[in-house]
Write a protein that holds these residues in place. Structure first.
Motif, PDB file in Angstrom:
ATOM      1  N   ARG A 160      34.642  34.983  38.723  1.00  0.00           N
ATOM      2  CA  ARG A 160      35.782  34.480  37.976  1.00  0.00           C
ATOM      3  C   ARG A 160      36.326  35.580  37.065  1.00  0.00           C
ATOM      4  NH1 ARG A 160      31.810  30.923  36.649  1.00  0.00           N
ATOM      5  NH2 ARG A 160      31.971  31.642  34.469  1.00  0.00           N
ATOM      6  N   LYS A 200      47.516  25.708  26.393  1.00  0.00           N
ATOM      7  CA  LYS A 200      47.309  26.987  27.067  1.00  0.00           C
ATOM      8  C   LYS A 200      48.271  28.053  26.541  1.00  0.00           C
ATOM      9  CE  LYS A 200      45.596  29.853  30.049  1.00  0.00           C
ATOM     10  NZ  LYS A 200      44.315  30.504  29.724  1.00  0.00           N
ATOM     11  N   ASP A 203      36.747  35.518  33.882  1.00  0.00           N
ATOM     12  CA  ASP A 203      35.980  35.669  32.645  1.00  0.00           C
ATOM     13  C   ASP A 203      34.606  36.305  32.861  1.00  0.00           C
ATOM     14  OD1 ASP A 203      34.566  33.606  33.830  1.00  0.00           O
ATOM     15  OD2 ASP A 203      35.051  32.117  32.303  1.00  0.00           O
ATOM     16  N   GLN A 204      34.299  36.657  34.118  1.00  0.00           N
ATOM     17  CA  GLN A 204      33.057  37.356  34.411  1.00  0.00           C
ATOM     18  C   GLN A 204      33.252  38.861  34.595  1.00  0.00           C
ATOM     19  OE1 GLN A 204      32.058  34.802  37.843  1.00  0.00           O
ATOM     20  NE2 GLN A 204      30.203  34.163  36.743  1.00  0.00           N
ATOM     21  N   ASN A 212      38.800  29.854  25.022  1.00  0.00           N
ATOM     22  CA  ASN A 212      38.559  28.910  26.126  1.00  0.00           C
ATOM     23  C   ASN A 212      37.078  28.539  26.296  1.00  0.00           C
ATOM     24  OD1 ASN A 212      41.228  28.441  27.554  1.00  0.00           O
ATOM     25  ND2 ASN A 212      41.211  30.679  27.470  1.00  0.00           N
ATOM     26  N   SER A 213      36.221  29.027  25.392  1.00  0.00           N
ATOM     27  CA  SER A 213      34.806  28.747  25.516  1.00  0.00           C
ATOM     28  C   SER A 213      34.464  27.343  25.007  1.00  0.00           C
ATOM     29  CB  SER A 213      33.999  29.772  24.725  1.00  0.00           C
ATOM     30  OG  SER A 213      34.330  29.728  23.356  1.00  0.00           O
ATOM     31  N   ASN A 236      40.853  35.508  24.688  1.00  0.00           N
ATOM     32  CA  ASN A 236      41.068  34.399  25.639  1.00  0.00           C
ATOM     33  C   ASN A 236      39.758  33.710  25.972  1.00  0.00           C
ATOM     34  OD1 ASN A 236      43.064  32.933  26.893  1.00  0.00           O
ATOM     35  ND2 ASN A 236      43.764  34.631  28.174  1.00  0.00           N
ATOM     36  N   ARG A 237      38.708  34.501  26.191  1.00  0.00           N
ATOM     37  CA  ARG A 237      37.404  33.914  26.523  1.00  0.00           C
ATOM     38  C   ARG A 237      36.886  33.107  25.335  1.00  0.00           C
ATOM     39  NH1 ARG A 237      34.358  38.898  29.807  1.00  0.00           N
ATOM     40  NH2 ARG A 237      36.144  39.354  31.176  1.00  0.00           N
ATOM     41  N   LEU A 238      37.075  33.641  24.137  1.00  0.00           N
ATOM     42  CA  LEU A 238      36.615  32.926  22.945  1.00  0.00           C
ATOM     43  C   LEU A 238      37.366  31.615  22.762  1.00  0.00           C
ATOM     44  CD1 LEU A 238      34.850  32.977  20.376  1.00  0.00           C
ATOM     45  CD2 LEU A 238      36.734  34.177  19.238  1.00  0.00           C
ATOM     46  N   LYS A 262      47.143  29.363  23.193  1.00  0.00           N
ATOM     47  CA  LYS A 262      46.003  30.257  23.387  1.00  0.00           C
ATOM     48  C   LYS A 262      46.459  31.631  23.877  1.00  0.00           C
ATOM     49  CE  LYS A 262      42.596  26.628  24.398  1.00  0.00           C
ATOM     50  NZ  LYS A 262      41.721  26.025  25.427  1.00  0.00           N
ATOM     51  N   GLU A 292      41.677  39.776  26.621  1.00  0.00           N
ATOM     52  CA  GLU A 292      40.681  39.106  27.457  1.00  0.00           C
ATOM     53  C   GLU A 292      39.559  38.491  26.610  1.00  0.00           C
ATOM     54  OE1 GLU A 292      40.952  38.483  30.550  1.00  0.00           O
ATOM     55  OE2 GLU A 292      42.316  39.976  31.410  1.00  0.00           O
ATOM     56  N   MET A 293      39.072  39.234  25.611  1.00  0.00           N
ATOM     57  CA  MET A 293      37.986  38.727  24.783  1.00  0.00           C
ATOM     58  C   MET A 293      38.437  37.528  23.937  1.00  0.00           C
ATOM     59  SD  MET A 293      35.355  40.451  25.668  1.00  0.00           S
ATOM     60  CE  MET A 293      36.120  40.457  27.310  1.00  0.00           C
TER      61      MET A 293
END
Length: 297
Positions: A200, A3, A202-203, A296-297, A292-294, A6, A289-290
């Motif tokens: 969430r 984590k 990520d939403q 953690n996807s 992080n989402r990538l 990331k 944020e973007m």
């Protein structure tokens, strides 16, 4: 990937986005902060002077230093922030507060996490910004330094580590105060949307991440701008009396500026900063944020 790794990677993405978007505004801010009183009648006078006398590439003068350094700085910011948030969340779980996983942190916890993030960032941002400011304000006709590495080498050779870290005390004050309110603002806006819409993190819409980042940027600069002006003056001042040093300390700098130039000097260059802020800080949080989402996807 852990984590923390990331978080550091996503923070680097945010930092690079911040520099690319904000650098032209930053050089105008620094020139206005450090020039003698009356040099520029306003932001456009300064910007057009740079464009006319030095060309369009001058707006990215000294960019290599922040592109590498600020990437590291923002990486550290978010790394420390997210680590501290997880620590506080674990504390909340033990106390039975903060909702599921203790993730809803209090304002005090978020402010504290931001302060620690700012201090961690300041260890790197101090010398990075010092070198950047030296490059931004040097003469384009007979420059003292050929680039960031040459500047570091010459300053270290002549003045040691203390020379490279010139203005560090006021930098740490700026970072601690500024990033405390910066991350508090952003995280509270994120918390509010998550609670209102029962979604969430990520939403959350990328557009809202930009808007929340812009709001956080305004609170940051609203708190730190006078401190930032002092920092800029300290970091463009001479290193010794023989090389034209005007200020003995940050407090001495504030006193002299107040006495000789008045309160207006503490807000000189604020306009380009306020114009830059929503774009640069929106880009920072969007990048984080973007990424992080990538990751953690």
């Amino acid at each position: 990937m852990s984590k923390t790794v990331k978080d550091l990677t996503a923070g680097t993405a945010g930092g690079i986005a911040q520099v690319l978007v904000g650098q032209p505004f930053d050089i105008v801010k620094v020139r206005m902060q450090t020039a003698p009183k009356g040099t520029y009648s306003g932001m456009m006078h300064c910007a057009t002077g740079i464009l006319k006398n030095e060309g369009p590439l001058a707006f990215y003068k000294g960019t290599l230093t922040p592109l590498l350094g600020i990437g590291v700085c923002v990486s550290i910011q978010f790394g420390v922030l997210e680590y501290t948030k997880r620590y506080f969340a674990a504390q909340n779980v033990r106390r039975g507060i903060g909702g599921e996983g203790g993730a809803t942190l209090s304002g005090g916890q978020l402010f504290s996490a931001g302060v620690l993030a700012g201090i961690g960032n300041g260890v790197v941002s101090g010398p990075v910004e010092h070198i950047r400011i030296r490059l931004q304000t040097q003469s384009s006709v007979k420059p003292d330094y050929r680039g960031p590495l040459d500047a570091i080498k010459k300053i270290y050779s002549a003045h040691g580590v203390a020379g490279v870290y010139k203005g560090q005390a006021v930098t740490l004050l700026r970072e601690a105060a500024g990033y405390g309110v910066y991350f508090l603002t952003y995280e509270k806006l994120v918390q509010r949307e998550m609670a209102q819409k029962s979604i969430r993190r990520d939403q959350i819409s990328p557009v809202n991440a930009v808007l929340y980042g812009a709001a956080a940027g305004y609170t940051l600069w609203g708190i730190i701008y006078p401190i930032d002006m002092i920092k800029s003056r300290m970091q463009t001042d001479g290193f010794t009396t023989a090389t034209g040093r005007k200020y003995k300390s940050a407090i001495d700098c504030a006193r002299i500026v107040w006495r000789t130039e008045g309160i207006a000097a503490f807000t000189r260059g604020l306009t380009p900063t306020l114009i830059r802020s929503p774009f640069a800080n929106g880009a920072t949080f969007l990048g984080f944020e973007m990424a992080n989402r990538l990751l953690n996807s």
